[in-house]
Scaffold this active site. Structure first.
Site, short mmCIF file in Angstrom:
data_model
loop_
_atom_site.label_atom_id
_atom_site.label_comp_id
_atom_site.label_asym_id
_atom_site.label_seq_id
_atom_site.Cartn_x
_atom_site.Cartn_y
_atom_site.Cartn_z
N THR A 26 0.87 -1.18 0.00
CA THR A 26 0.00 0.00 0.00
C THR A 26 0.90 1.22 0.00
OG1 THR A 26 -1.45 -1.30 1.39
CG2 THR A 26 -1.96 1.00 1.15
N GLN A 27 0.59 2.25 -0.67
CA GLN A 27 -0.45 2.50 -1.65
C GLN A 27 -1.03 3.88 -1.35
OE1 GLN A 27 -3.41 0.35 0.31
NE2 GLN A 27 -2.12 -1.39 0.13
#
Lengths: 248, 275
Positions: A26-27
């Site tokens: 993530t992100q």
């Protein structure tokens, strides 16, 4: 926030050999929920959140339940990435399942769940792959009220009233002034609605459809969705562009 | 126990459906020096007889603190006991780290039992040669469990293990109904009485025994020698036959007599000497 995928395009050989073919951390968040606010009151905990799921600046989903029960004693409210919240709910489901499988009269209370979540969130943060949420965990066990929060970097604390996101800036000052430990259910709901109304006026990602949940020693209830009354008839809002620069 | 042709491997059943290696492991527990435990609704007391290899060496440590709310007494192969105590401590602290609360003793005991069971079903392992008396707390109060090498565990009101433990069991069988509502002090006294039964005439002093307590409002801790000796003196003065009466005052003069004066009536109720 490192995106680390195999490039250039993997050949057959390198896919077989490489264990990093699909490694992505993530992100950025995609579908997000906005503030959650919660208070302790006389009989337990009250949590409020709207039902909006924003897709960037678009208010795309309007039926997202952001408050969920956890076992018999706790409620969790989440803001941030909705898919990560759903993942967290799966972790909690497994946790509570294993807890009840012991079948021994002991059960995980809100403090234990909050601590477990803290460990999960902080652990993910350390791997540079966070669950992009700010969570509120509230509950009652054996008459003891508990209210805590934890966010994507693992910062966690307990208090008599907590909030996520914009709620920290807009709702908590109101709660600091007006909260006391003997609020009745009606007073608590009124207080939360006051805060939610401010958020509705001032937070661009807020939608006018909310749920308020309560948890006491007897159990939990999550209200049906409803809307707040708003007031827009202010003189400054009438004919707002009259006399503006460049108008006629 | 006779030699059997089915006792070489722990993974070999006998025709009668027994695993002899597991049973032999339980024999090892019986060879260890005695350890007993009893519990009331709010407290658990563990007590053990400390054997030393010789006069020159120190006593074996048989009682271990596992966490503030759990303690364990062992009998049998002390090395195995030490390793299992370390496992228990590790489990408790990991649980506390994840959940910021105490591991319920009932769950620890099941994990311990499952660990012991593994050793009864692997050809490259041997069963642990140690019995564990686990005393601890959970949401419903104080509990005492006995874990044996077979991987079985049972909850007890009172239990004794090790050599000459039957004598202690007999004493406790007579009195166990009073334990649930017993006060902390009486529970400790009953533990000392039961322990003395296993000594078969040898004199009970605080230098050859260890006593530990855990309670709803009391962290697990081992009582110091002075406290234990004072308690021993109290009941020895009050409830004893004549010969022992003469012996006791010589040791602790002033303390013992003061103790007797306070505790006389109560101890007559507790004394098991009316056989």
């Amino acid at each position: 926030m490192i995106v680390d995928s195999s490039s250039p395009a993997p050949t057959k050989n390198s896919l077989l050999l490489s264990s990093e073919a699909d490694l992505q951390r993530t992100q950025t968040p995609y579908v997000t929920g906005t503030s959650v606010i919660a208070i302790k009151y006389k009989d337990g905990i009250l949590i409020a959140a709207d039902m909006g799921g924003s897709y960037g600046s678009t208010l795309r989903y309007k039926n997202v339940e952001r408050i969920k029960p956890v076992g018999k004693h706790s409620l969790i409210g989440a803001s941030g990435e909705i898919s990560d919240f759903q993942e967290i709910l799966r972790y909690l489901d497994e946790l509570m399942l294993n807890d009840s499988m012991w079948d021994d009269g002991n059960s995980l209370g809100p403090k234990e769940v909050h601590n477990y979540l803290t460990r999960v969130m902080y652990n993910r943060r350390n791997k540079f792959n966070p669950l992009w949420n700010s969570l509120i965990l509230g509950g009652v066990k054996n008459g003891q009220k508990y209210l805590g929060t934890v966010n994507m970097i693992g910062v966690h604390y307990e208090d008599n009233h907590v909030a996520t996101g914009f709620g920290n800036h807009l709702a908590r000052p109101i709660l600091r002034e007006e909260w006391n430990e003997n609020l009745t259910f009606e007073e608590g709901v009124k207080l939360l609605e006051k805060c939610m109304r401010v958020l509705l006026y001032r937070d661009r990602s807020a939608v006018n459809k909310l749920q308020i949940a309560k948890i006491t020693d007897e159990g939990f209830t999550i209200s049906q969705p409803y809307s707040l009354k708003t007031q827009w008839k202010f003189k400054a809002f009438e004919n707002p562009t009259v006399g503006a620069e460049g108008s006629w | 126990m006779f030699r059997n042709q089915y006792d070489t491997d722990v993974t070999t059943w006998s025709p009668a459906g027994r695993l002899f290696q597991v049973e032999y492991a339980m024999e090892a527990v019986k060879q260890g020096s005695a350890a007993i435990g009893l519990r009331s609704k709010t407290h658990v007391v563990l007590a053990s007889v400390n054997k030393a290899n010789s006069e020159l060496s120190s006593h074996q440590k048989k009682i271990f603190k596992v966490d503030d709310h759990i303690g364990v007494a062992i009998a049998g192969l002390t090395a195995d006991g030490r390793v299992l105590s370390r496992y228990m401590r590790s489990e408790c602290i990991n649980y506390s780290y994840s959940y910021e609360s105490k591991l319920p003793v009932g769950r620890l005991v099941v994990q311990l039992a499952d660990k012991a069971q593994v050793c009864t079903q692997r050809s490259w392992k041997r069963p642990y040669g140690v019995g564990l008396l686990v005393g601890g707390l959970d949401e419903s109060g104080a509990h005492l469990y006995y874990n044996c090498p077979s991987g079985n565990y049972f909850e007890y009101q009172a239990f004794a293990m090790g050599s000459r433990s039957q004598a202690a069991k007999t004493y406790m069988e007579r009195k166990f109904e009073t334990f649930t509502e017993s006060s902390r002090e009486n529970l400790i006294k009953d533990a000392l009485f039961a322990l003395r039964e296993t000594l078969q005439g040898e004199k009970l002093t605080s230098s050859i025994c260890t006593v530990a307590v855990v309670g709803v409002d009391e962290s697990f801790h081992i009582l110091d020698k002075e406290t234990v000796q004072a308690l021993i003196n109290e009941f020895e003065i009050a409830g004893e036959e004549a010969p022992a009466n003469e012996a006791a005052p010589q040791d602790q003069g002033g303390d013992a007599q003061a103790g007797a004066a306070d505790q006389g009536p109560t101890d007559q109720g507790v004394a098991p000497m009316d056989i």
